[in-house]
Design an enzyme around this catalytic site. Structure first.
Site, PDB file in Angstrom:
ATOM      1  N   HIS A 153       0.527  -1.230   0.279  1.00  0.00           N
ATOM      2  CA  HIS A 153      -0.238  -0.228   0.099  1.00  0.00           C
ATOM      3  C   HIS A 153       0.703   0.890   0.166  1.00  0.00           C
ATOM      4  O   HIS A 153       0.337   3.075  -0.075  1.00  0.00           O
ATOM      5  CB  HIS A 153      -1.062  -0.149   1.364  1.00  0.00           C
ATOM      6  CG  HIS A 153      -1.861  -0.814   1.100  1.00  0.00           C
ATOM      7  ND1 HIS A 153      -3.269  -0.529   1.132  1.00  0.00           N
ATOM      8  CD2 HIS A 153      -2.053  -2.332   1.226  1.00  0.00           C
ATOM      9  CE1 HIS A 153      -4.158  -1.730   0.618  1.00  0.00           C
ATOM     10  NE2 HIS A 153      -3.274  -2.923   1.004  1.00  0.00           N
ATOM     11  N   ASP A 361       3.842   8.972  -1.679  1.00  0.00           N
ATOM     12  CA  ASP A 361       2.506   8.054  -0.525  1.00  0.00           C
ATOM     13  C   ASP A 361       2.163   7.148  -1.700  1.00  0.00           C
ATOM     14  O   ASP A 361       2.482   7.685  -3.073  1.00  0.00           O
ATOM     15  CB  ASP A 361       1.358   9.229  -0.399  1.00  0.00           C
ATOM     16  CG  ASP A 361       0.348   8.394  -0.104  1.00  0.00           C
ATOM     17  OD1 ASP A 361       0.530   7.800   1.099  1.00  0.00           O
ATOM     18  OD2 ASP A 361      -0.374   9.474   1.345  1.00  0.00           O
TER      19      ASP A 361
HETATM   20  C1  G6P Z   1      -1.007   3.367   5.801  1.00  0.00           C
HETATM   21  C2  G6P Z   1      -0.389   1.850   6.167  1.00  0.00           C
HETATM   22  C3  G6P Z   1      -1.719   0.565   6.269  1.00  0.00           C
HETATM   23  C4  G6P Z   1      -2.343   1.167   8.156  1.00  0.00           C
HETATM   24  C5  G6P Z   1      -2.423   2.499   8.135  1.00  0.00           C
HETATM   25  C6  G6P Z   1      -2.013   3.501   9.818  1.00  0.00           C
HETATM   26  O1  G6P Z   1      -2.334   3.467   5.124  1.00  0.00           O
HETATM   27  O2  G6P Z   1      -0.401   1.664   4.560  1.00  0.00           O
HETATM   28  O3  G6P Z   1      -1.265  -0.087   6.493  1.00  0.00           O
HETATM   29  O4  G6P Z   1      -3.216   0.663   8.805  1.00  0.00           O
HETATM   30  O5  G6P Z   1      -1.358   3.272   7.314  1.00  0.00           O
HETATM   31  O6  G6P Z   1      -1.253   2.652  10.465  1.00  0.00           O
HETATM   32  P1  G6P Z   1      -1.196   2.397  11.546  1.00  0.00           P
HETATM   33  O7  G6P Z   1       0.269   2.192  11.429  1.00  0.00           O
HETATM   34  O8  G6P Z   1      -2.129   3.274  12.285  1.00  0.00           O
HETATM   35  O9  G6P Z   1      -1.895   0.699  10.981  1.00  0.00           O
END
Ligand code: G6P
Length: 470
Positions: A153, A361
Site C-alpha cells: 500500500h 504516498d
Molecule cells: C497506512 C498503511 C496501512 C496502515 C495505515 C494506518 O495507510 O499503508 O497499512 O494500517 O497507514 O497506520 P497504522 O500504523 O495506524 O496501522
C-alpha cells in the site's frame, strides 16, 4: 469459487477509521466468502498459538495476540521505524536497529503458524502491506501450496533507500515467494524492476551470491481506489449534511480549504501550512475570506519522529495564527482527531479546495474521497502532490511539488480563483477516473489475476535478482 483470506496487521474494528486500508478491504470481504486474519490489537505475555474468531459487523475475523516485546520490534521498530521511512525516502527519519528484524520475522512466523491450520487447499490468500512481507515465505516453509498475493500500500523505494534496510536481500527473496505482487503505481513497479534487474549485490566481505528467482512472481500496478458513489451519497446523507450545516455556521462567507491526513511526516503537513501562510502573505484580499481546516488524527505516537512531527505542526499553526489571526478572525483550525466517513464526506463537499500534498504516498485515498464527495454543479478543486500515486490517475488535479511551498501557495490561489466551467470540467474528468479505479474494480482485478489458473499477463517480467548472502 475459492475462499478469500485477507491478512493484514490491523483487522477491521468498530468506530472511525483513520487509514484507507480497512475501509477498502471491508467492502471486498463483505462480498466474498472467506475471512480476515491479523493482530487482535492485544498484547499478552503468552499469546495462544491458535487464532480466535470474532464476528465484527458481519465479517469473520481471526485474530492473534502478540507479546509486548515482539510487537514493539515488529510494529514500532522494523515496520515503522525502518521500512516506513525508507520506503517513503526519509532515511533521515529512520532508526536502524537491526535486531528489530528478528522480532519482525518472529511475528510473521507466528502469523503463519496460526493461519496455516485455518486454510483449505484452494483458499486464495491476499496479504497486505509492509508489515507482512515475509508471510508467504513463512507459510510456504510450513507447507502451504495456496496461491498467495501481496499488495504493497506504500511506495516501493529507490535502490539506495532499499540498500539502507537491514536484510533487504531476504525481503526481496520473500517477495519472490508470492504468486502476485501488486503495487500502487507504475513508478513503484519501475523502481522494483530497476532494483531487481540492475542492482548488483555488494561484493564486499567475501559474500557468496545467490539467485533470487522472480520467474514465478508476477509484479504489476493495481492502483487502489475508493467508492466514489458511496462518498457522493454520504456527502448528502443526514450525518454529512449535519456537518455541512455546522461548518457553514462557523465559516460564514469564508471559503474552506481542507486537509485530512494521519499525523505522519510523509504527509507534508508543515509544508502545507507554510504554503497556506504564503497564500495569505501574498494575497491580502484573501485574508478573512478563506479558512484552512486540517484534520490530523494522531498516529504511531509511541515513535519519536511522529511526536516531533506533531510538535512541528503545533508550532507552525501557532505561527500562522500569531501572524494573521485577528480578534474576530482565525485563519485556520487544526483538529487532532478522527472523524467518521459521513462527517468527512460533508467536510469534503463543503471544501472549495481539497489540499492533498504528501511528500510521498502510495496512493492517497483522501484524494479519491474528496472527488467522490463534490457537488457536480459546483465542485471544488483538488490540489494534489505529484508524489502521491494518485497523481498518475488524476492528471486533471492541480499537481504540485509539495516541497515547493511557493508553488503550492500559487496553486491554492489558482484553485480559489478558478471559474466554474473549468472546475466542472476538471472535476468530471477526476470523477470518471475515480469511478474507473474504484475499490471494487481494484479488488476484482487483483483477485482475478491471483485466481488459480489465471494466465500471466503481458506485464509479467522474468527477473533473476542476484543477492549476496552472508
Ligand atoms: C497506512 C498503511 C496501512 C496502515 C495505515 C494506518 O495507510 O499503508 O497499512 O494500517 O497507514 O497506520 P497504522 O500504523 O495506524 O496501522
Amino acid at each position: 469459487m475459492s475462499r478469500i483470506v485477507i491478512v493484514s496487521n490491523r483487522t477491521p474494528g468498530k468506530g472511525p477509521v483513520a487509514g484507507g486500508l480497512a475501509v477498502a478491504l471491508r467492502k471486498v470481504l463483505s462480498e466474498r466468502e472467506g475471512f480476515w486474519f491479523g493482530w487482535s490489537g492485544k498484547l499478552t505475555e503468552q499469546p495462544a498459538r491458535e487464532a480466535r474468531f470474532e464476528d465484527i459487523d458481519g465479517l469473520q475475523v481471526g485474530q492473534i495476540d502478540l507479546t509486548r516485546d515482539d510487537h514493539h520490534a515488529y510494529y514500532a521498530g522494523f515496520s515503522n521505524s525502518i521500512l516506513w521511512p525508507s520506503f517513503h525516502l526519509r532515511l533521515d527519519l529512520a532508526t536502524i536497529e537491526s535486531h528489530w528484524y528478528e522480532g519482525y520475522r518472529r511475528v510473521n512466523h507466528q502469523f503463519a503458524r496460526a493461519l496455516l491450520p485455518l486454510l483449505k487447499p484452494d483458499d486464495v490468500i491476499w496479504v497486505h502491506d509492509y508489515h507482512l512481507i515475509p508471510l508467504a515465505s513463512e507459510l510456504r516453509a510450513l507447507g502451504a501450496r495456496n496461491r498467495i498475493g501481496f499488495y504493497l500500500h506504500i511506495p516501493f523505494p529507490t535502490a539506495d533507500a532499499l540498500y539502507a534496510i537491514p536484510h533487504h536481500e531476504e525481503l526481496m527473496r520473500d517477495l519472490s515467494r508470492y504468486d502476485l505482487v501488486g503495487m500502487q503505481a507504475r513508478r513503484d513497479v519501475a523502481a522494483f524492476t530497476e532494483f531487481a534487474e540492475h542492482q548488483m549485490p555488494s561484493t564486499f566481505g567475501g559474500h557468496r551470491s545467490e539467485t533470487i528467482d522472480f520467474s514465478r512472481t508476477e509484479v504489476d500496478a493495481f492502483p487502489i481506489g475508493s467508492d466514489p458513489d458511496a462518498f457522493a451519497r454520504l456527502s448528502v446523507s443526514p450525518a454529512g449534511t449535519k456537518m455541512v450545516h455546522r461548518m457553514k455556521r462557523a465559516l460564514g462567507d469564508q471559503r474552506l480549504i481542507l486537509g485530512v491526513d494521519r499525523l505522519d511526516y510523509s504527509k507534508g503537513l508543515p509544508q502545507r501550512v507554510e504554503a497556506y501562510e504564503k497564500l495569505l502573505a501574498n494575497n491580502a484580499r484573501l485574508r478573512r475570506s478563506v479558512h484552512l481546516l486540517q484534520v490530523a488524527p494522531p498516529s504511531r505516537d509511541s515513535i519519536k519522529e511522529y511526536q516531533e512531527t506533531s510538535d512541528t505542526l503545533d508550532a507552525m499553526c501557532g505561527r500562522v495564527m500569531g501572524h494573521f489571526a485577528e480578534p474576530d478572525w482565525q485563519p485556520l483550525t487544526y483538529v487532532k482527531r478522527a472523524y467518521g466517513q459521513p462527517s468527512l464526506a460533508g467536510l469534503y463537499r463543503l471544501a472549495k479546495v481539497g489540499l492533498v500534498t504528501p511528500l510521498r504516498d502510495g496512493m492517497n485515498l483522501v484524494a479519491h474521497e474528496y472527488v467522490g464527495s463534490q457537488n457536480p454543479a459546483d465542485p471544488g478543486v483538488l490540489v494534489l502532490s505529484r508524489f502521491a500515486g494518485a497523481a498518475e490517475i488524476f492528471p486533471e488535479a492541480l499537481l504540485v511539488n509539495p516541497f515547493d511551498t511557493d508553488e503550492t501557495a500559487e496553486a491554492l490561489r489558482i484553485a480559489l480563483d478558478m471559474p466554474i466551467e473549468e472546475r466542472q470540467q476538471r472535476w468530471q474528468a477526476l470523477m470518471n477516473a475515480a469511478k474507473h479505479h474504484n475499490v471494487d474494480n481494484w479488488a476484482a482485478s487483483f483477485l482475478d489475476r491471483l485466481a488459480p489458473g489465471s494466465m500471466p499477463q503481458s506485464g509479467t517480467r522474468d527477473i533473476l535478482y542476484l543477492a549476496s548472502v552472508a
